[in-house]
Every structure is written in C-alpha cells, then in structure tokens.
Write a protein that holds these residues in place. Structure first.
Motif, PDB file in Angstrom:
ATOM      1  N   ARG A 268      11.164 -30.778 113.823  1.00 25.81           N
ATOM      2  CA  ARG A 268      12.621 -30.659 113.730  1.00 25.81           C
ATOM      3  C   ARG A 268      13.185 -31.531 112.603  1.00 25.81           C
ATOM      4  O   ARG A 268      14.150 -31.163 111.943  1.00 25.81           O
ATOM      5  N   LEU A 269      12.566 -32.703 112.365  1.00 21.52           N
ATOM      6  CA  LEU A 269      13.060 -33.635 111.345  1.00 21.52           C
ATOM      7  C   LEU A 269      12.549 -33.316 109.944  1.00 21.52           C
ATOM      8  O   LEU A 269      13.076 -33.845 108.967  1.00 21.52           O
ATOM      9  N   THR A 270      11.532 -32.487 109.856  1.00 19.03           N
ATOM     10  CA  THR A 270      10.951 -32.149 108.554  1.00 19.03           C
ATOM     11  C   THR A 270      11.825 -31.102 107.861  1.00 19.03           C
ATOM     12  O   THR A 270      12.242 -30.131 108.494  1.00 19.03           O
ATOM     13  N   PRO A 271      12.100 -31.284 106.569  1.00 17.58           N
ATOM     14  CA  PRO A 271      12.876 -30.278 105.841  1.00 17.58           C
ATOM     15  C   PRO A 271      12.198 -28.901 105.919  1.00 17.58           C
ATOM     16  O   PRO A 271      10.973 -28.809 105.854  1.00 17.58           O
ATOM     17  N   PRO A 272      12.980 -27.838 106.072  1.00 16.93           N
ATOM     18  CA  PRO A 272      12.409 -26.490 106.228  1.00 16.93           C
ATOM     19  C   PRO A 272      11.480 -26.073 105.090  1.00 16.93           C
ATOM     20  O   PRO A 272      10.446 -25.441 105.338  1.00 16.93           O
ATOM     21  N   SER A 273      11.804 -26.438 103.863  1.00 17.42           N
ATOM     22  CA  SER A 273      10.939 -26.051 102.736  1.00 17.42           C
ATOM     23  C   SER A 273       9.579 -26.740 102.832  1.00 17.42           C
ATOM     24  O   SER A 273       8.542 -26.130 102.535  1.00 17.42           O
ATOM     25  N   VAL A 274       9.568 -27.993 103.257  1.00 17.87           N
ATOM     26  CA  VAL A 274       8.309 -28.726 103.414  1.00 17.87           C
ATOM     27  C   VAL A 274       7.505 -28.124 104.563  1.00 17.87           C
ATOM     28  O   VAL A 274       6.293 -27.917 104.451  1.00 17.87           O
TER      29      VAL A 274
ATOM     30  N   ALA B 293       3.034 -34.184 106.259  1.00 18.55           N
ATOM     31  CA  ALA B 293       3.063 -35.645 106.066  1.00 18.55           C
ATOM     32  C   ALA B 293       2.523 -36.045 104.701  1.00 18.55           C
ATOM     33  O   ALA B 293       2.888 -37.092 104.177  1.00 18.55           O
ATOM     34  N   ARG B 294       1.679 -35.218 104.121  1.00 16.24           N
ATOM     35  CA  ARG B 294       1.123 -35.515 102.801  1.00 16.24           C
ATOM     36  C   ARG B 294       2.035 -35.066 101.662  1.00 16.24           C
ATOM     37  O   ARG B 294       1.803 -35.422 100.516  1.00 16.24           O
ATOM     38  N   ASP B 295       3.062 -34.308 101.981  1.00 14.93           N
ATOM     39  CA  ASP B 295       3.991 -33.787 100.976  1.00 14.93           C
ATOM     40  C   ASP B 295       4.935 -34.897 100.517  1.00 14.93           C
ATOM     41  O   ASP B 295       5.543 -35.576 101.346  1.00 14.93           O
ATOM     42  N   PRO B 296       5.083 -35.094  99.201  1.00 16.97           N
ATOM     43  CA  PRO B 296       5.975 -36.170  98.724  1.00 16.97           C
ATOM     44  C   PRO B 296       7.451 -35.916  99.036  1.00 16.97           C
ATOM     45  O   PRO B 296       8.250 -36.849  98.996  1.00 16.97           O
ATOM     46  N   ARG B 297       7.823 -34.693  99.361  1.00 15.78           N
ATOM     47  CA  ARG B 297       9.221 -34.395  99.700  1.00 15.78           C
ATOM     48  C   ARG B 297       9.568 -34.789 101.133  1.00 15.78           C
ATOM     49  O   ARG B 297      10.722 -34.760 101.522  1.00 15.78           O
ATOM     50  N   MET B 298       8.565 -35.190 101.896  1.00 14.63           N
ATOM     51  CA  MET B 298       8.764 -35.570 103.306  1.00 14.63           C
ATOM     52  C   MET B 298       9.472 -36.920 103.375  1.00 14.63           C
ATOM     53  O   MET B 298       9.072 -37.867 102.702  1.00 14.63           O
ATOM     54  N   PRO B 299      10.523 -37.038 104.194  1.00 12.78           N
ATOM     55  CA  PRO B 299      11.210 -38.332 104.349  1.00 12.78           C
ATOM     56  C   PRO B 299      10.248 -39.397 104.899  1.00 12.78           C
ATOM     57  O   PRO B 299       9.372 -39.105 105.707  1.00 12.78           O
ATOM     58  N   PHE B 300      10.433 -40.623 104.450  1.00 13.67           N
ATOM     59  CA  PHE B 300       9.534 -41.714 104.810  1.00 13.67           C
ATOM     60  C   PHE B 300       9.463 -41.910 106.319  1.00 13.67           C
ATOM     61  O   PHE B 300       8.381 -42.050 106.884  1.00 13.67           O
TER      62      PHE B 300
END
Length: 127
Positions: free
Chosen positions: A76-82, A24-31
């Motif tokens: 499941r909704l979080t990008p795999p790299s994140v 959740a703290r990663d800027p690549r995470m969708p809003f």
C-alpha cells in the motif's frame, strides 16, 4: 477445497514477497518503506518469533497475521509505478526454471555444517 485455498494463498504470498523484494531494491522506493520491507523480510526469515511456534495454535498465528499484514502495508505504501515494475520482475523470475542442483548443494552444505557443529558439541560435552 480448503487445501486448494491454502495452496493458492501460499502462492499469492510468495508472489507478493518476491515483488516486495524487487520493489525494495528499486531506487524510487521511499526510504521508510524500504526499511519496513527489510524488517518484514527479516522477521519472516528469522528463527526468533514474537510468540514461539511450539505453543499450539497461538505460536503460528503471529506468522499468519504479521507477515501478510506487513506485506499488505508495504504494497500500500509503495508507489504504483514501482509496484508494477516489481510485479513484472517477480513474474519473470517466477517463470525461470528452478535449479535443483543448486538446492542440493546448499542443503548438503547446511547438513555438513550441522553435523560438524553437533560433533563439536558432542566432543565438548564428553570432555
């Protein structure tokens, strides 16, 4: 056997929660996913439940179902790299030593605040 299984599941949920925190703290995470992660964490930490815990069996079911389901949805909704980066951060954080002195200070602070509040209520009710 059942107790060991329960302990393993609790460790797994703790590791997932920590990974979600870092994700959740990663800027690549969708809003949207970030907001959902905050809502699940707030629900997990909130003293207010959909079904109060004092109701036998049913009161604890909402915690047993909603929190893991929310964690699974976020993962499941979080990008795999994140998610992979967050898991690595969570694993590093889990390996760090625990500060028991900090825990004692925090618990002592809460107990003192609880005592002050109880004293204040007691004085207010007796006047």
């Amino acid at each position: 056997m059942k107790l060991q299984f329960i302990k393993e599941q609790a460790r797994n949920i703790r590791a997932q929660t920590l990974a979600i925190y870092y994700a959740a703290r990663d800027p690549r995470m969708p809003f949207f996913v970030r907001v959902l992660a905050i809502l699940v964490a707030a629900y997990a930490l909130s003293p207010i439940d959909l079904i109060p815990d004092f109701i036998p069996i049913i009161g604890l079911l909402d915690d047993i179902i909603i929190i893991p389901a929310g964690l699974a949805l976020i993962m499941r909704l979080t990008p795999p790299s994140v998610m992979e980066s967050a898991r690595l951060q969570a694993q590093e954080a889990a390996e760090k030593p625990v500060s028991y002195s900090a825990a004692v200070i925090i618990i002592t602070t809460w107990l003192v605040l609880l005592w002050v509040f109880a004293r204040w209520v007691f004085i207010a009710l007796n006047t």
